[in-house]
Enzyme design. Structure first.
Site, PDB file in Angstrom:
ATOM      1  N   LYS A 110       0.805  -1.143   0.184  1.00 31.53           N
ATOM      2  CA  LYS A 110       0.119   0.068  -0.021  1.00 31.53           C
ATOM      3  C   LYS A 110       0.801   1.447   0.049  1.00 31.53           C
ATOM      4  O   LYS A 110       0.364   2.257  -0.310  1.00 31.53           O
ATOM      5  CB  LYS A 110      -0.997  -0.036   1.222  1.00 31.53           C
ATOM      6  CG  LYS A 110      -1.919  -0.980   1.182  1.00 31.53           C
ATOM      7  CD  LYS A 110      -3.022  -1.096   1.962  1.00 31.53           C
ATOM      8  CE  LYS A 110      -4.261  -2.097   1.733  1.00 31.53           C
ATOM      9  NZ  LYS A 110      -3.899  -3.432   1.899  1.00 31.53           N
TER      10      LYS A 110
HETATM   11  C1  LIG Z   1      -4.349  -4.612   1.295  1.00 30.05           C
HETATM   12  C2  LIG Z   1      -3.933  -5.984   1.277  1.00 30.05           C
HETATM   13  C3  LIG Z   1      -4.250  -6.849   0.352  1.00 30.05           C
HETATM   14  C4  LIG Z   1      -5.623  -6.728  -0.435  1.00 30.05           C
HETATM   15  O1  LIG Z   1      -5.485  -5.633  -1.414  1.00 30.05           O
HETATM   16  P1  LIG Z   1      -6.651  -5.418  -1.931  1.00 30.05           P
HETATM   17  O2  LIG Z   1      -6.180  -4.165  -3.090  1.00 30.05           O
HETATM   18  O3  LIG Z   1      -7.628  -4.636  -1.060  1.00 30.05           O
HETATM   19  O4  LIG Z   1      -7.490  -6.431  -2.571  1.00 30.05           O
HETATM   20  C5  LIG Z   1      -3.342  -8.016   0.320  1.00 30.05           C
HETATM   21  N1  LIG Z   1      -2.459  -8.053   0.979  1.00 30.05           N
HETATM   22  C6  LIG Z   1      -1.856  -7.217   1.857  1.00 30.05           C
HETATM   23  C7  LIG Z   1      -0.660  -7.410   2.459  1.00 30.05           C
HETATM   24  C8  LIG Z   1      -2.732  -6.068   2.041  1.00 30.05           C
HETATM   25  O5  LIG Z   1      -2.165  -5.056   3.092  1.00 30.05           O
END
Ligand SMILES: *Cc1c(COP(=O)(O)O)cnc(C)c1O
Length: 482
Positions: A110
């Protein structure tokens, strides 16, 4: 290119407006009214570009009201803390390539979006003549919270409040958030699960009386959740980058197709890959990998989305989600007229069903797998035996592609050091002890260094201790902001 609401709101918006607003006035999500088309020449050029350059070229085509110079500066700054290669692509055999997206400041993918979003928002506010302070509200299942806090901390003209489910995130994740520095940040636990927290934030966004009070205080709410277009568009870039590296290494010839597999929660990351394909990147299929909250697995296989089921707390908590908000964007691309009715059905009954033609269109490009808790841990152990250490979320994805027929990029979304208790358990080691002890144990055992941001965590630095009920979230917001 203009931005429109997935629910048919009768006016369009500039990219900057879409980012500053977060959500369309009718509750829909913003989408470009036409997608860019990258030419083969543009793709070839990316083979010589570094990550920040690829990201700037990709984003420029989605954000026409930001100048190429701005975007080059933003990506250069945003990705300067990611190490020499922002997104290493690791060949783990069987035609599988792990795209490590966790080398940013908070060790989760993220960061790619949340180091960019504050820059896009601040510039977007200037472009649209917004002079109020922008207050970001975030509901997090773990990783978004810290990544958003890190991105927005002490950014002028902004404030950020993060809500996380009490007991629903790992100790390390909680410590990452509660120790966040910055004068404009607040972190609050909610008694409930992620969906409760997300529902609370959505309710606050749609509360007109509250918006009025905030406006009187010169504050405007915005979102850093992955429903914000400014979160999605930076993520599109790493699929182009991964492709360019596969071609550069001779794994793919120019124009050759790859598959992608993504551990999925809110459907943002996998949808960013789909946007890349729709914009000309040669991707064949998408494998959507879920944990035991496998609502997307059922949806892709049957066309019925049904969130009326038990919410499970898993070892991959960032995917513990029953409402995958960004799915609405895919539905809009597949069957635009049906979206308002499907979303109404979801709100009223917790379920909706695709018609047959939309379902076949979905299945033509997407397949789905899900992974039990036991298999997640087993996958970590198996991958480690094969020489690759991964976290729980990545393990869910690897479980979905044991071997691939064509080069397949598997998104690795978090550092194994973010979930040390589960990873230690998987490796047959004790998960007992403080967060710090677990990090040390995992590092000693595997010989891998603890990421700098995690190594510096100290419980003595915690600043935020509040827990509220879901119906007290609004009060927590006004206490912080007004
Ligand atoms: C947010 C997240 C996901 C999922 O991603 P999305 O875009 O919400 O589908 C998967 N793995 C980790 C470690 C995350 O932080």
């Amino acid at each position: 290119m203009n931005y429109v609401s997935t629910r048919g709101y009768p006016r369009s918006f500039s990219a900057a407006e879409a980012i500053v607003r977060g959500l369309a006035p009718d509750g829909g999500l913003f989408m470009p009214d036409a997608l860019p088309r990258f030419t083969p020449d543009e793709l070839n050029n990316m083979e010589q570009q570094d990550y920040a350059e690829v990201a700037a070229s990709v984003m420029a085509r989605f954000l026409p009201d930001y100048t190429p110079e701005e975007l080059s500066r933003f990506t250069r700054e945003a990705y300067s803390r990611f190490g020499a290669d922002a997104a290493p692509l690791v060949d783990i055999g069987e035609k599988r390539f792990v795209l490590e997206l966790y080398h940013g400041p908070t060790s989760a993918f993220k960061d790619f979006a949340l180091q960019m979003l504050p820059r896009l928002l601040a510039a977007g506010a200037r472009k649209t003549g917004v002079s109020e302070r922008i207050a970001i509200l975030v509901a997090t299942s773990g990783d978004t919270g810290k990544a958003a806090l890190d991105g927005f901390a002490d950014v002028e003209g902004t404030a950020i409040q993060v809500f996380y489910p009490a007991g629903g995130v790992s100790d390390i994740q909680q410590l990452q958030m509660t120790t966040q520095r910055g004068a404009n940040v607040r972190v609050t636990a909610v008694r409930g699960n992620f969906d409760d927290a997300q529902r609370g934030v959505k309710a606050i966004f749609s509360d007109n009386a509250l918006a009025e009070r905030l406006r009187a205080g010169n504050i405007r709410l915005s979102s850093a959740n992955s429903i914000n277009w400014g979160r999605l568009v930076p993520q599109v870039a790493y699929w182009f980058y991964a492709y360019s590296r596969l071609v550069r290494r001779g794994v793919l010839s120019r124009g050759g197709k790859m598959d992608v597999c993504v551990p999925t929660g809110n459907f943002g990351d996998i949808f960013s890959a789909y946007l890349a394909k729709r914009s000309g990147l040669p991707i064949d299929r998408f494998i959507c990998a879920s944990n035991s909250n496998n609502v997307l697995y059922d949806f892709i296989n049957t066309g019925v989305y049904d969130k009326n089921r038990d919410f499970k707390m898993t070892v991959s908590p960032s995917m513990d989600i029953l409402i995958s908000s960004n799915l609405e964007r895919l539905l809009w691309l597949l069957a635009p007229e049906s979206v308002p009715q499907l979303m109404r059905s979801l709100a009223e009954t917790g379920r909706f069903a695709l018609d047959n033609s939309a379902l076949s269109a979905l299945k033509a490009e997407f397949s789905a797998e899900w992974c039990s808790e036991e298999d997640t841990l087993k996958e970590i152990a198996d991958a480690y035996k094969g020489g690759y250490l991964c976290d729980t979320h990545t393990a869910v994805a690897l479980h979905a592609v044991k071997r691939a027929e064509k080069p397949t990029v598997v998104a690795s979304t978090a550092s194994p050091f973010k979930f040390p208790a589960a990873v230690l358990t998987a490796l047959g080691l004790s998960p007992d002890g403080t967060g710090r002890e677990l990090l040390d144990r995992l590092s000693n055992e595997t010989g891998q260094p603890i990421p700098a941001g995690l190594a510096a965590l100290d419980p003595k630095d915690a600043r935020f201790f509040d827990t509220v009920e879901p119906d007290e979230m609004e009060r927590a917001v006004t206490e912080f902001l007004l």
